[in-house]
Motif scaffolding. Structure first.
Motif, mmCIF file in Angstrom:
data_model
loop_
_atom_site.group_PDB
_atom_site.id
_atom_site.type_symbol
_atom_site.label_atom_id
_atom_site.label_comp_id
_atom_site.label_asym_id
_atom_site.label_seq_id
_atom_site.Cartn_x
_atom_site.Cartn_y
_atom_site.Cartn_z
ATOM 1 N N VAL A 10 0.987 -0.801 0.009
ATOM 2 C CA VAL A 10 0.084 0.309 -0.198
ATOM 3 C C VAL A 10 1.106 0.630 -0.576
ATOM 4 O O VAL A 10 1.663 1.771 0.400
ATOM 5 N N TYR A 11 0.498 2.294 -0.995
ATOM 6 C CA TYR A 11 1.723 3.658 -0.835
ATOM 7 C C TYR A 11 0.245 4.209 -0.702
ATOM 8 O O TYR A 11 -0.181 5.051 -1.616
ATOM 9 N N PRO A 12 0.206 4.891 0.502
ATOM 10 C CA PRO A 12 0.093 5.616 1.643
ATOM 11 C C PRO A 12 0.200 7.568 1.426
ATOM 12 O O PRO A 12 1.603 7.589 0.855
ATOM 13 N N GLY A 13 -0.482 8.567 0.995
ATOM 14 C CA GLY A 13 0.247 9.485 1.145
ATOM 15 C C GLY A 13 -1.268 10.706 0.552
ATOM 16 O O GLY A 13 -2.777 10.136 0.047
ATOM 17 N N THR A 14 -0.977 12.163 0.437
ATOM 18 C CA THR A 14 -1.831 13.682 -0.306
ATOM 19 C C THR A 14 -1.910 13.391 -1.158
ATOM 20 O O THR A 14 -2.546 13.606 -1.687
ATOM 21 N N PHE A 15 -0.914 13.117 -1.676
ATOM 22 C CA PHE A 15 -0.599 13.446 -3.852
ATOM 23 C C PHE A 15 -1.820 14.611 -3.881
ATOM 24 O O PHE A 15 -2.199 14.751 -5.001
ATOM 25 N N THR A 45 -3.419 16.236 7.867
ATOM 26 C CA THR A 45 -3.348 17.482 7.887
ATOM 27 C C THR A 45 -2.918 18.652 7.618
ATOM 28 O O THR A 45 -2.337 19.273 8.203
ATOM 29 N N LYS A 46 -2.675 18.205 6.509
ATOM 30 C CA LYS A 46 -1.636 18.419 5.662
ATOM 31 C C LYS A 46 -2.492 19.928 5.080
ATOM 32 O O LYS A 46 -2.044 20.723 4.014
ATOM 33 N N SER A 47 -3.949 19.953 5.077
ATOM 34 C CA SER A 47 -4.973 20.742 4.611
ATOM 35 C C SER A 47 -4.711 21.212 2.683
ATOM 36 O O SER A 47 -4.422 22.510 2.519
ATOM 37 N N LEU A 91 4.151 1.052 2.184
ATOM 38 C CA LEU A 91 5.641 2.127 0.950
ATOM 39 C C LEU A 91 5.519 3.086 1.088
ATOM 40 O O LEU A 91 4.122 3.420 1.202
ATOM 41 N N ARG A 92 6.527 3.688 1.579
ATOM 42 C CA ARG A 92 6.820 5.585 2.259
ATOM 43 C C ARG A 92 8.359 5.176 1.091
ATOM 44 O O ARG A 92 9.502 5.293 0.986
ATOM 45 N N GLY A 93 7.944 7.153 0.257
ATOM 46 C CA GLY A 93 9.307 7.297 0.259
ATOM 47 C C GLY A 93 10.475 8.299 0.040
ATOM 48 O O GLY A 93 9.809 9.430 1.859
ATOM 49 N N LEU A 94 11.209 7.935 1.094
ATOM 50 C CA LEU A 94 12.544 8.497 1.220
ATOM 51 C C LEU A 94 13.059 9.732 0.857
ATOM 52 O O LEU A 94 13.879 9.367 -0.015
ATOM 53 N N TYR A 130 14.748 16.280 -4.422
ATOM 54 C CA TYR A 130 14.046 17.883 -3.565
ATOM 55 C C TYR A 130 12.659 18.262 -4.124
ATOM 56 O O TYR A 130 13.015 19.013 -3.742
ATOM 57 N N LEU A 131 12.395 16.965 -4.911
ATOM 58 C CA LEU A 131 10.826 17.276 -5.008
ATOM 59 C C LEU A 131 9.514 17.287 -4.718
ATOM 60 O O LEU A 131 9.678 15.796 -3.630
ATOM 61 N N SER A 132 8.995 18.414 -4.165
ATOM 62 C CA SER A 132 7.407 17.891 -3.088
ATOM 63 C C SER A 132 6.288 18.502 -4.016
ATOM 64 O O SER A 132 6.703 19.001 -4.495
HETATM 65 P P1 ADP Z 1 1.997 12.358 3.065
HETATM 66 O O1 ADP Z 1 0.690 13.231 3.751
HETATM 67 O O2 ADP Z 1 0.931 11.219 3.345
HETATM 68 O O3 ADP Z 1 4.007 12.825 3.342
HETATM 69 P P2 ADP Z 1 2.567 12.998 -0.241
HETATM 70 O O4 ADP Z 1 2.187 11.988 -0.804
HETATM 71 O O5 ADP Z 1 3.777 14.067 0.270
HETATM 72 O O6 ADP Z 1 1.798 12.217 1.572
HETATM 73 O O7 ADP Z 1 3.575 11.391 0.506
HETATM 74 C C1 ADP Z 1 3.158 10.286 0.640
HETATM 75 C C2 ADP Z 1 4.905 9.817 0.330
HETATM 76 O O8 ADP Z 1 5.765 9.775 -0.479
HETATM 77 C C3 ADP Z 1 5.737 9.738 1.425
HETATM 78 O O9 ADP Z 1 6.018 8.739 2.053
HETATM 79 C C4 ADP Z 1 7.119 10.876 1.091
HETATM 80 O O10 ADP Z 1 7.837 11.047 1.765
HETATM 81 C C5 ADP Z 1 6.816 10.163 -0.591
HETATM 82 N N1 ADP Z 1 7.453 11.052 -1.427
HETATM 83 C C6 ADP Z 1 7.069 12.435 -1.991
HETATM 84 N N2 ADP Z 1 7.916 13.369 -2.508
HETATM 85 C C7 ADP Z 1 8.723 11.788 -2.800
HETATM 86 C C8 ADP Z 1 9.745 12.025 -4.182
HETATM 87 N N3 ADP Z 1 9.931 13.416 -4.741
HETATM 88 N N4 ADP Z 1 10.910 11.109 -4.463
HETATM 89 C C9 ADP Z 1 10.314 10.690 -3.366
HETATM 90 N N5 ADP Z 1 8.998 9.895 -2.139
HETATM 91 C C10 ADP Z 1 8.820 10.954 -2.271
#
Ligand code: ADP
Length: 164
Positions: A10-15, A45-47, A91-94, A130-132
């Protein structure tokens, strides 16, 4: 393959919205898992700027045709949700060091809640380290170019949202 034998993550996130960094992670995970469920968090929590339905639609469109990927909304305790859908991993990203502390806390809490679900961390391609979603929104809002950083459906949705 029966669902029992399938290795599911499972890859959770706000996306808010999905970026090429997220997609890089999904592609890497598909080498390890039979199925990756991209789970768009309804509550965050990120609005978020985009509604949950908008975020879901963008993820779906951006990942269309990718085999082994499923996209859905989730709105419950992550550890329980992961176990309910038959996932063995979250699954989470670092990216940079800044992700580490929060991710470590969350992984340990999720393990406490559901000990048979492991958190797996992957790193994106170097160009996305460095992308967010946050920085991408800032750039688009101010008229900057994010080509090659986010998928086209995400870019168009942001332009529309900002009334550009
Ligand atoms: P959350 O609010 O759960 O952090 P995000 O959509 O911001 O949701 O991120 C979901 C996951 O993807 C997190 O584990 C985040 O660290 C990872 N992630 C976000 N951007 C990147 C990126 N550029 N490269 C790798 N992982 C990323």
């Amino acid at each position: 393959m029966s669902d029992k034998l399938k290795k599911i993550a499972v890859y959770p996130g706000t996306f808010d919205p999905i970026t090429n960094g997220h997609i890089s992670l999904i592609d890497r995970a598909l080498h390890i898992f039979d199925e990756v469920i991209v789970s768009v968090a309804r509550a965050s929590t990120k609005s978020p700027l985009l509604t949950c339905e908008e975020r879901l639609a963008i993820v779906q469109e951006s990942l269309e045709g990718k085999e082994g990927v499923r996209v859905e909304i989730f709105d419950s305790l992550l550890a329980e949700y992961a176990s309910n859908v038959g996932a063995t991993a979250i699954l989470r990203g670092l990216r940079a060091v800044s992700d580490f502390e929060f991710e470590f806390q969350m992984a340990l809490m999720n393990r406490r809640l559901q000990k048979e679900v492991e958190t797996v961390f992957l790193m994106p391609a170097l160009s996305y380290v460095y992308l967010s979603s946050t920085i991408v929104k800032e750039v688009v809002r101010n008229g900057g170019d994010v080509t090659n950083l986010i998928p086209e459906p995400a870019r168009l949705a942001l332009i529309k949202k900002f009334g550009l």
